[in-house]
Design a protein around this motif. Structure first.
Motif, PDB file in Angstrom:
ATOM      1  N   LEU A   1       0.831  -1.206   0.000  1.00 54.73           N
ATOM      2  CA  LEU A   1       0.000   0.000   0.000  1.00 54.73           C
ATOM      3  C   LEU A   1       0.866   1.257   0.000  1.00 54.73           C
ATOM      4  N   GLU A   2       1.874   1.248   0.861  1.00 57.00           N
ATOM      5  CA  GLU A   2       2.733   2.425   1.014  1.00 57.00           C
ATOM      6  C   GLU A   2       3.482   2.720  -0.291  1.00 57.00           C
ATOM      7  N   ALA A   3       4.015   1.660  -0.924  1.00 57.92           N
ATOM      8  CA  ALA A   3       4.771   1.852  -2.178  1.00 57.92           C
ATOM      9  C   ALA A   3       3.865   2.464  -3.243  1.00 57.92           C
ATOM     10  N   ILE A   4       2.649   1.960  -3.338  1.00 61.68           N
ATOM     11  CA  ILE A   4       1.729   2.462  -4.376  1.00 61.68           C
ATOM     12  C   ILE A   4       1.255   3.870  -4.039  1.00 61.68           C
ATOM     13  N   PHE A   5       0.844   4.076  -2.782  1.00 62.05           N
ATOM     14  CA  PHE A   5       0.355   5.400  -2.364  1.00 62.05           C
ATOM     15  C   PHE A   5       1.431   6.462  -2.603  1.00 62.05           C
ATOM     16  N   ASN A   6       2.676   6.154  -2.194  1.00 59.08           N
ATOM     17  CA  ASN A   6       3.753   7.139  -2.333  1.00 59.08           C
ATOM     18  C   ASN A   6       4.095   7.426  -3.795  1.00 59.08           C
ATOM     19  N   SER A   7       3.727   6.493  -4.674  1.00 59.16           N
ATOM     20  CA  SER A   7       3.993   6.714  -6.107  1.00 59.16           C
ATOM     21  C   SER A   7       2.925   7.565  -6.776  1.00 59.16           C
ATOM     22  N   ILE A   8       1.750   7.638  -6.187  1.00 61.42           N
ATOM     23  CA  ILE A   8       0.663   8.366  -6.856  1.00 61.42           C
ATOM     24  C   ILE A   8       0.228   9.616  -6.096  1.00 61.42           C
ATOM     25  N   HIS A   9       0.858   9.866  -4.942  1.00 61.76           N
ATOM     26  CA  HIS A   9       0.422  10.985  -4.096  1.00 61.76           C
ATOM     27  C   HIS A   9       1.635  11.835  -3.730  1.00 61.76           C
ATOM     28  N   PRO A  10       1.479  13.157  -3.661  1.00 55.15           N
ATOM     29  CA  PRO A  10       2.647  14.000  -3.363  1.00 55.15           C
ATOM     30  C   PRO A  10       3.224  13.789  -1.959  1.00 55.15           C
ATOM     31  N   ASN A  11       2.384  13.428  -0.980  1.00 54.34           N
ATOM     32  CA  ASN A  11       2.896  13.225   0.386  1.00 54.34           C
ATOM     33  C   ASN A  11       2.972  11.737   0.702  1.00 54.34           C
ATOM     34  N   ASN A  12       3.985  11.372   1.490  1.00 55.34           N
ATOM     35  CA  ASN A  12       4.124   9.968   1.876  1.00 55.34           C
ATOM     36  C   ASN A  12       2.996   9.515   2.791  1.00 55.34           C
TER      37      ASN A  12
END
Ligand code: G3P
Ligand code: MG
Length: 374
Positions: free
Chosen positions: A256-267
């Motif tokens: 989830l974290e890898a995908i979220f961080n790839s599509i969202h400006p904030n970690n």
């Protein structure tokens, strides 16, 4: 951290309930026996899936008198979950053949109870195998929906749904918030997300979680502040029936974290509970003290300090059970079994246990011998 602290501090309030739960335990717990207590990990130590392993039923029987009264204070300290503690106690009683009380069962998500004060009346999403929304309702969350229920309010949110052969159980709660979300999916914003147990449908769950977390709880709308996200544990892997370890909640978090961080400006921001967090061990100690104290004769209790000389953590995962017990320090003593994640011949190099044994039965034999209990 602050929330976990509150969890540990609040345990004494449960004294009356514990007293009732253990009222049948007579006075067999004496001072000698309560100078120590035991915390058992479940997966990989007592069970593989639903199958008892390592002589676990026999090992637990040794902690009771011939008439079935508890004589050694012990708890289950697992990062697993997905069902309410009383239900898990009943399941464990059936599987392991001893009388287990709900208060002996500490699940990964048990500390979520403390978040009722903050989110008790707000819309929150509960995710994972089992009955995550039922667990949260039992903790006092009034407006909780399962991910299945919530996702069902949005048409086409999962483009792969048509290829999924299983039936989605999405009509459980019948709550008014679900009715209004079905009429208008944007009528309520999600205020927090709780991952209680291993997620079942990773593709749908990662997709919808990204939707919720990127938009401030309004899937399909514009980017906004991320709502709080809580994980019951962070286990990368655990041992079930298959010979090699299975991916756990920590693996899901990484995905989830890898995908979220790839599509969202904030970690991605999140909080993980469960072992190896030191406060989980502190809470287990508090619960064990309550079990020991309330089961002891009041004459023995008067003026007595119920501090443990030793607390044994029996676990199969060096990164979780052994690391946690070592970090917690005195009075914890760690015992690593070879029935789960750890399969080495010697001790684990990075997180060596105080003692390594083959099975939980061997661990209990060792403890009772060391504590001079026949
Ligand atoms: O899903 C359960 C697993 O992550 C850990 O369970 O009992 O080994 O702490 P346990
Ligand atoms: Mg385990």
């Amino acid at each position: 951290m602050r929330l976990l602290q509150t969890f540990a501090q609040n345990a004494p309030r449960n004294r009356r309930i514990i007293s009732t739960a253990f009222s049948t335990l007579s006075h067999n717990i004496n001072s000698n026996a309560t100078s120590f207590g035991i915390a058992f990990d479940i997966d990989g130590v007592l069970l593989h899936g639903s199958t008892p392993i390592g002589g676990s039923p026999k090992a637990l029987t040794r902690l009771y008198t011939d008439s079935g009264d508890l004589r050694i204070p012990y708890v289950f300290l697992t990062n697993g979950g997905g069902v309410p503690e009383p239900k898990r106690a009943t399941e464990l009683t059936k599987l392991l053949g001893v009388n287990i009380k709900p208060l002996q069962v500490i699940l990964g998500h048990t500390p979520f109870k403390q978040l009722v004060k903050r989110f008790g009346n707000q819309l929150v999403i509960a995710l994972g195998k089992g009955e995550p929304a039922a667990v949260m309702s039992e903790y006092g969350f009034k407006n909780v929906l399962s991910m299945d229920e919530y996702a069902s309010c949005f048409e086409n949110i999962d483009p792969l749904e048509q290829y999924k052969k299983w039936k989605i159980d999405d009509h459980k709660s019948g709550s008014s918030i679900l009715t209004s979300l079905r009429n208008d999916p944007f009528s309520h914003q999600v205020q927090a997300v709780f991952i209680l147990s291993d997620p079942v449908d990773w593709s749908r769950d990662i997709q919808v979680l990204c939707d919720i977390l990127r938009t401030g709880g309004r899937p399909g709308k514009e980017t906004s502040h991320q709502p709080p996200l809580y994980f019951a544990s962070d286990d990368l892997a655990y041992q079930a029936l298959f010979p090699s370890e299975r991916l756990g909640m920590g693996a899901f978090r990484i995905a989830l974290e890898a995908i979220f961080n790839s599509i969202h400006p904030n970690n991605l921001e999140y909080t993980s509970y469960g072992k190896p967090q030191p406060l989980v061990f502190k809470n287990a100690e508090t619960v064990l003290k309550q079990i020991a104290l309330t089961a002891r004769a009041s004459s023995q209790r008067d003026g007595e300090d119920c501090s443990f000389k030793r607390l044994y953590m029996i676990g199969d995962n060096p990164y979780v059970d052994i690391k946690g017990a070592r970090q917690a320090g005195h009075p914890w003593f760690s015992i690593l079994t070879r029935t789960g994640v750890f399969k080495g011949k010697q001790n684990h190099v990075e997180h060596p246990a105080d003692m390594v044994v083959d099975t939980v039965e061997e661990a209990v034999d060792f403890i009772l011998r060391k504590e001079s209990i026949s």
